[in-house]
Each structure stands twice: as structure tokens, then as C-alpha cells.
Write a protein that holds these residues in place. Structure first.
Motif, PDB file in Angstrom:
ATOM      1  N   ALA A 150       0.833  -1.207   0.000  1.00  0.00           N
ATOM      2  CA  ALA A 150       0.000   0.000   0.000  1.00  0.00           C
ATOM      3  C   ALA A 150       0.866   1.255   0.000  1.00  0.00           C
ATOM      4  O   ALA A 150       0.463   2.291  -0.530  1.00  0.00           O
ATOM      5  CB  ALA A 150      -0.933   0.007   1.204  1.00  0.00           C
ATOM      6  N   ASP A 151       2.052   1.166   0.590  1.00  0.00           N
ATOM      7  CA  ASP A 151       2.948   2.324   0.657  1.00  0.00           C
ATOM      8  C   ASP A 151       4.339   1.840   1.036  1.00  0.00           C
ATOM      9  O   ASP A 151       4.498   0.747   1.596  1.00  0.00           O
ATOM     10  CB  ASP A 151       2.444   3.343   1.683  1.00  0.00           C
ATOM     11  N   ILE A 152       5.342   2.663   0.735  1.00  0.00           N
ATOM     12  CA  ILE A 152       6.726   2.389   1.112  1.00  0.00           C
ATOM     13  C   ILE A 152       7.282   3.645   1.765  1.00  0.00           C
ATOM     14  O   ILE A 152       7.171   4.734   1.205  1.00  0.00           O
ATOM     15  CB  ILE A 152       7.598   2.000  -0.106  1.00  0.00           C
ATOM     16  N   ASP A 153       7.883   3.464   2.926  1.00  0.00           N
ATOM     17  CA  ASP A 153       8.530   4.567   3.642  1.00  0.00           C
ATOM     18  C   ASP A 153      10.031   4.316   3.581  1.00  0.00           C
ATOM     19  O   ASP A 153      10.523   3.322   4.100  1.00  0.00           O
ATOM     20  CB  ASP A 153       8.034   4.594   5.095  1.00  0.00           C
ATOM     21  N   TRP A 154      10.738   5.247   2.919  1.00  0.00           N
ATOM     22  CA  TRP A 154      12.189   5.105   2.775  1.00  0.00           C
ATOM     23  C   TRP A 154      12.945   5.819   3.890  1.00  0.00           C
ATOM     24  O   TRP A 154      14.168   5.831   3.890  1.00  0.00           O
ATOM     25  CB  TRP A 154      12.642   5.654   1.432  1.00  0.00           C
ATOM     26  N   GLY A 155      12.235   6.438   4.804  1.00  0.00           N
ATOM     27  CA  GLY A 155      12.885   7.199   5.868  1.00  0.00           C
ATOM     28  C   GLY A 155      12.980   8.676   5.518  1.00  0.00           C
ATOM     29  O   GLY A 155      12.604   9.527   6.297  1.00  0.00           O
ATOM     30  N   HIS A 156      13.426   8.969   4.324  1.00  0.00           N
ATOM     31  CA  HIS A 156      13.537  10.354   3.854  1.00  0.00           C
ATOM     32  C   HIS A 156      12.308  10.789   3.054  1.00  0.00           C
ATOM     33  O   HIS A 156      12.122  11.979   2.802  1.00  0.00           O
ATOM     34  CB  HIS A 156      14.799  10.535   2.993  1.00  0.00           C
ATOM     35  N   ASP A 157      11.474   9.847   2.663  1.00  0.00           N
ATOM     36  CA  ASP A 157      10.277  10.117   1.848  1.00  0.00           C
ATOM     37  C   ASP A 157       9.395   8.891   1.845  1.00  0.00           C
ATOM     38  O   ASP A 157       9.823   7.816   2.290  1.00  0.00           O
ATOM     39  CB  ASP A 157      10.699  10.481   0.417  1.00  0.00           C
ATOM     40  N   ARG A 158       8.183   9.050   1.327  1.00  0.00           N
ATOM     41  CA  ARG A 158       7.243   7.932   1.194  1.00  0.00           C
ATOM     42  C   ARG A 158       6.752   7.891  -0.249  1.00  0.00           C
ATOM     43  O   ARG A 158       6.593   8.933  -0.895  1.00  0.00           O
ATOM     44  CB  ARG A 158       6.036   8.116   2.127  1.00  0.00           C
ATOM     45  N   LEU A 159       6.426   6.697  -0.708  1.00  0.00           N
ATOM     46  CA  LEU A 159       5.899   6.526  -2.056  1.00  0.00           C
ATOM     47  C   LEU A 159       4.627   7.345  -2.236  1.00  0.00           C
ATOM     48  O   LEU A 159       4.477   8.067  -3.226  1.00  0.00           O
ATOM     49  CB  LEU A 159       5.631   5.051  -2.337  1.00  0.00           C
ATOM     50  N   SER A 160       3.713   7.266  -1.277  1.00  0.00           N
ATOM     51  CA  SER A 160       2.452   8.019  -1.390  1.00  0.00           C
ATOM     52  C   SER A 160       2.706   9.526  -1.453  1.00  0.00           C
ATOM     53  O   SER A 160       1.988  10.249  -2.146  1.00  0.00           O
ATOM     54  CB  SER A 160       1.528   7.683  -0.219  1.00  0.00           C
ATOM     55  N   LYS A 161       3.740   9.986  -0.775  1.00  0.00           N
ATOM     56  CA  LYS A 161       4.030  11.427  -0.734  1.00  0.00           C
ATOM     57  C   LYS A 161       4.495  11.945  -2.098  1.00  0.00           C
ATOM     58  O   LYS A 161       4.177  13.067  -2.476  1.00  0.00           O
ATOM     59  CB  LYS A 161       5.073  11.711   0.346  1.00  0.00           C
ATOM     60  N   ILE A 162       5.217  11.131  -2.834  1.00  0.00           N
ATOM     61  CA  ILE A 162       5.702  11.619  -4.136  1.00  0.00           C
ATOM     62  C   ILE A 162       4.541  11.772  -5.127  1.00  0.00           C
ATOM     63  O   ILE A 162       4.683  12.440  -6.134  1.00  0.00           O
ATOM     64  CB  ILE A 162       6.846  10.778  -4.734  1.00  0.00           C
ATOM     65  N   PHE A 163       3.409  11.148  -4.798  1.00  0.00           N
ATOM     66  CA  PHE A 163       2.209  11.309  -5.637  1.00  0.00           C
ATOM     67  C   PHE A 163       1.241  12.305  -5.031  1.00  0.00           C
ATOM     68  O   PHE A 163       0.079  12.368  -5.415  1.00  0.00           O
ATOM     69  CB  PHE A 163       1.522   9.959  -5.856  1.00  0.00           C
ATOM     70  N   GLY A 164       1.706  13.090  -4.063  1.00  0.00           N
ATOM     71  CA  GLY A 164       0.915  14.185  -3.543  1.00  0.00           C
ATOM     72  C   GLY A 164      -0.013  13.874  -2.391  1.00  0.00           C
ATOM     73  O   GLY A 164      -0.888  14.668  -2.075  1.00  0.00           O
ATOM     74  N   GLU A 165       0.141  12.739  -1.737  1.00  0.00           N
ATOM     75  CA  GLU A 165      -0.733  12.425  -0.590  1.00  0.00           C
ATOM     76  C   GLU A 165      -0.195  13.068   0.661  1.00  0.00           C
ATOM     77  O   GLU A 165       0.951  13.156   0.914  1.00  0.00           O
ATOM     78  CB  GLU A 165      -0.825  10.910  -0.381  1.00  0.00           C
TER      79      GLU A 165
END
Length: 165
Positions: A150-165
Motif C-alpha cells: 500500500a505504501d513504502i517509507d524510505w525514511g527520507h520520503d514515502r511513495l504516497s508522498k511523491i504522488f501528492g498524498e
């Protein structure tokens, strides 16, 4: 006489065969993952101690839809289409499963957290990429296709965040 004995045996055999082919409780759609651990073992099996380029290619929709929830898959696919139409680089630029464009994954460890929710959990993925320690957190959800990301948190960013969530 033989026909009288053969018929019940054939009927019983048909029920046995049908029972073996029928999905059991908790079964998922074909090609889905029955457990979070199954998903992660298959996914990270493409990376652990393998050469660069052997990872998962997210260049086609079937692969994206295999690993990601329908909502996240739709975002990844829309981003790729928009970037291609504009002849630009997509927002997801790199391999999300190793947080890098290049990799040499060693010392891989996967841990699935226990969850109070039967259809959601978290997983911690740790490894070394070219010697650098990495830790990713994956939000996993059970969908109609089985367990997916559902999502990936890389520590410095999240997958959902790069798509504007």
C-alpha cells in the motif's frame, strides 16, 4: 454389475478432484500472495545477492498490479503515462524496493510485524546496498488479489508522498 460399482467410484473421485481444485478459506486470486511473508520472499528474492538489473521491472502494468494495491498501482501507472506524454521523467524515478537506481543488495532481512488488523500490517526491510545500510518500511494490505504493498517509507520520503498524498 461393473457399471453399478463404477458409478459411485467415479462420483466420489469427481468430488475429491473438485475439492482439491477449489480454493480453501483465505485463498486469494491466482498469482496473488497468500501471506505478507510470501509477498516479501518473492519480491526480495529478485534482489538478495543478485546482480543489478535482476530486480523487479515496473515497466508494465501487470507487474505493478501484482505488487501494489489497486489504489497505489493506479497512481504509479498514471504518473508513468503522464511523464511519457510530456517526455519527462516520472515521479517514481528509481527502484522503490531498494530506494536506489543501482543496487548490490547484501545482508537482506525481512520482518513482518504482528497486527491487530487482519488485513493490514507493516514490514521492515533491512539490507546493505553497496555497503550502505538501508531500512525500508512497507505498509501491506490484503486485497482481492492477496497481500500487496500500500505504501513504502524510505525514511527520507514515502511513495504516497511523491504522488501528492
Amino acid at each position: 454389475m461393473l457399471t453399478g460399482l463404477l458409478r459411485p467410484l467415479l462420483i466420489a473421485a469427481a468430488f475429491v478432484i473438485a475439492g482439491c481444485a477449489a480454493p480453501g478459506p483465505g485463498a486469494v486470486a491466482e498469482e496473488g500472495f497468500a501471506s505478507p511473508q510470501d509477498l516479501l520472499n518473492e519480491l526480495y528474492g529478485h534482489y538478495a545477492d543478485k546482480p543489478a538489473g535482476s530486480g523487479v521491472d515496473l515497466g508494465d502494468e501487470a507487474t505493478i498490479e501484482k505488487y501494489f494495491t489497486p489504489e497505489m498501482a493506479a497512481k504509479i501507472e498514471a504518473d508513468a503515462r503522464q511523464a511519457a506524454a510530456a517526455q519527462e521523467v516520472p515521479a517514481l524515478n528509481g527502484d522503490p524496493f531498494v530506494d536506489s537506481q543501482d543496487w548490490q543488495v547484501t545482508d537482506l532481512a525481512v520482518a513482518v510485524a504482528k497486527s491487530a488488523e487482519p488485513d493490514k500490517t507493516m514490514a521492515a526491510i533491512t539490507f546493505r546496498n553497496y555497503g550502505e545500510a538501508k531500512e525500508l518500511k512497507l505498509s501491506l494490505a490484503k486485497t482481492a488479489r492477496g497481500w500487496q504493498i500500500a505504501d513504502i517509507d524510505w525514511g527520507h520520503d514515502r511513495l504516497s508522498k511523491i504522488f501528492g498524498e
